[in-house]
Scaffold this motif. Structure first.
Motif, mmCIF file in Angstrom:
data_model
loop_
_atom_site.group_PDB
_atom_site.id
_atom_site.type_symbol
_atom_site.label_atom_id
_atom_site.label_comp_id
_atom_site.label_asym_id
_atom_site.label_seq_id
_atom_site.Cartn_x
_atom_site.Cartn_y
_atom_site.Cartn_z
ATOM 1 N N VAL A 101 3.192 -85.642 33.635
ATOM 2 C CA VAL A 101 2.114 -86.336 32.944
ATOM 3 C C VAL A 101 1.734 -85.536 31.697
ATOM 4 C CG1 VAL A 101 -0.268 -87.171 33.151
ATOM 5 C CG2 VAL A 101 1.266 -87.240 35.136
ATOM 6 N N ALA A 102 1.551 -86.232 30.573
ATOM 7 C CA ALA A 102 1.135 -85.583 29.331
ATOM 8 C C ALA A 102 -0.033 -86.359 28.735
ATOM 9 C CB ALA A 102 2.291 -85.528 28.330
ATOM 10 N N ASN A 103 -1.112 -85.645 28.459
ATOM 11 C CA ASN A 103 -2.296 -86.264 27.862
ATOM 12 C C ASN A 103 -2.780 -87.454 28.706
ATOM 13 O OD1 ASN A 103 -4.300 -86.366 25.909
ATOM 14 N ND2 ASN A 103 -3.104 -87.615 24.486
ATOM 15 N N GLY A 104 -2.635 -87.328 30.027
ATOM 16 C CA GLY A 104 -3.063 -88.373 30.937
ATOM 17 C C GLY A 104 -2.068 -89.490 31.149
ATOM 18 N N VAL A 166 1.073 -81.590 32.794
ATOM 19 C CA VAL A 166 0.978 -81.194 34.197
ATOM 20 C C VAL A 166 2.022 -81.979 34.991
ATOM 21 C CG1 VAL A 166 -0.777 -82.931 34.733
ATOM 22 C CG2 VAL A 166 -0.576 -80.905 36.183
ATOM 23 N N CYS A 167 2.557 -81.341 35.997
ATOM 24 C CA CYS A 167 3.394 -82.041 36.968
ATOM 25 C C CYS A 167 2.566 -82.213 38.236
ATOM 26 C CB CYS A 167 4.670 -81.254 37.258
ATOM 27 S SG CYS A 167 5.788 -82.106 38.400
ATOM 28 N N ILE A 168 2.356 -83.464 38.643
ATOM 29 C CA ILE A 168 1.582 -83.766 39.835
ATOM 30 C C ILE A 168 2.573 -84.052 40.964
ATOM 31 C CG2 ILE A 168 -0.121 -85.293 40.890
ATOM 32 C CD1 ILE A 168 -1.208 -85.856 38.088
ATOM 33 N N LEU A 201 9.391 -84.454 24.178
ATOM 34 C CA LEU A 201 8.611 -85.664 24.413
ATOM 35 C C LEU A 201 7.273 -85.323 25.073
ATOM 36 C CD1 LEU A 201 8.307 -88.715 24.398
ATOM 37 C CD2 LEU A 201 9.638 -88.814 26.518
ATOM 38 N N LEU A 202 7.288 -84.475 26.096
ATOM 39 C CA LEU A 202 6.044 -84.054 26.735
ATOM 40 C C LEU A 202 5.114 -83.377 25.730
ATOM 41 C CD1 LEU A 202 7.424 -82.576 30.092
ATOM 42 C CD2 LEU A 202 6.134 -84.702 29.826
ATOM 43 N N PHE A 203 5.693 -82.511 24.889
ATOM 44 C CA PHE A 203 4.891 -81.798 23.880
ATOM 45 C C PHE A 203 4.241 -82.778 22.917
ATOM 46 C CE2 PHE A 203 4.405 -79.977 19.671
ATOM 47 C CZ PHE A 203 3.744 -78.780 19.926
ATOM 48 N N HIS A 204 5.018 -83.730 22.408
ATOM 49 C CA HIS A 204 4.493 -84.661 21.414
ATOM 50 C C HIS A 204 3.403 -85.559 22.006
ATOM 51 C CE1 HIS A 204 7.772 -83.325 18.870
ATOM 52 N NE2 HIS A 204 7.313 -84.091 17.881
ATOM 53 N N VAL A 205 3.594 -86.001 23.231
ATOM 54 C CA VAL A 205 2.571 -86.849 23.857
ATOM 55 C C VAL A 205 1.308 -86.037 24.133
ATOM 56 C CG1 VAL A 205 2.002 -88.298 25.839
ATOM 57 C CG2 VAL A 205 4.304 -88.379 24.864
ATOM 58 N N SER A 206 1.477 -84.803 24.620
ATOM 59 C CA SER A 206 0.314 -83.981 24.966
ATOM 60 C C SER A 206 -0.499 -83.588 23.741
ATOM 61 C CB SER A 206 0.751 -82.722 25.726
ATOM 62 O OG SER A 206 1.475 -81.847 24.885
#
Length: 231
Positions: A101-104, A166-168, A201-206
């Motif tokens: 999950v990134a930025n929710g 975060v990884c849930i 991708l995770l970085f850009h979204v977060s």
């Protein structure tokens, strides 16, 4: 200890050093064993007590700021220092599912399995289309879990309250879903995902460089599997 039901004993913040009690047998595991032999609660002192002391020593070390500095995951220096004793799930009946999950916004998912004596994992979009990513051997014959949509709903609600990446981790059965843990720094930040564009991708979204509403399953699949990126 003798009065405990099947339980898992672990630090509230940490990276292993867990112990468990199953059917009256105490086992210290995840980097806190003195050997590989399970210890019966009926053994009393001796080897069992050594295992206890080892487990508590390692749990305490993990929960100190020094341990956080040692493993370079400074989030472990923040929060209340506690030892958790919780009911042990029979996880052999559940799937282990990691939701990134990134930025929710849920981005992609790794479904774990044990096959042929090996820990494996297959990545999927949030609508359960397999992704060409990951360095683990893939799980064979994967089908969409019955609780997939329930997990997605849970992860969306939890993600709303967690900034950044975060990884849930969840455990999923046919009807039930259980929370496992949060992971904030994958592999101690020592390795990239494969392909590395998944990390990007995770970085850009977060960081708000890609708006969450653009992160559809189709968008994620095109981004992960495109060949125009320089790895």
């Amino acid at each position: 200890m003798q009065s405990l039901p099947d339980s898992v004993i672990k630090p509230s913040l940490g990276w292993g050093h867990n112990a468990q009690i199953v059917d009256g047998v105490y086992t210290c595991f995840r980097r806190c064993t003195i050997d590989d032999k399970p210890r019966s609660l009926k053994e009393g002192e001796g080897q069992l007590e050594k295992a206890h002391r080892k487990a508590w020593k390692e749990m305490d070390r993990v929960l100190t700021k020094g341990a956080a500095d040692e493993i370079r995951e400074t989030q472990y220096a923040v929060g209340s220092r506690r030892i958790i004793i919780e009911e042990r799930l029979h996880i052999e009946k559940f799937l282990e599912v990691h939701w990134w999950v990134a930025n929710g916004q849920p981005v992609f998912v790794c479904v774990r399995c044990n096959s042929g004596g090996q820990k494996r994992g297959t990545y999927f979009t949030t609508d359960f289309h397999e992704l060409a990513m990951g360095s683990l051997m893939k799980c064979p014959n994967m089908t969409k879990p019955k609780t997939w949509d329930k997990m997605l709903s849970i992860v969306r609600r939890m993600g709303e309250h967690i900034p950044g990446i975060v990884c849930i981790d969840l455990y999923a059965g046919d009807d039930e879903v259980y929370f496992s843990e949060f992971t904030f720094t994958r592999a101690k930040c020592k390795s990239l995902m494969s392909p590395a564009v998944a990390d990007a991708l995770l970085f850009h979204v977060s960081h708000g460089l890609v708006a969450p509403h653009h992160v559809t399953p189709e968008y994620v699949q095109r981004t992960i599997e495109a060949r125009s990126w320089v790895e």
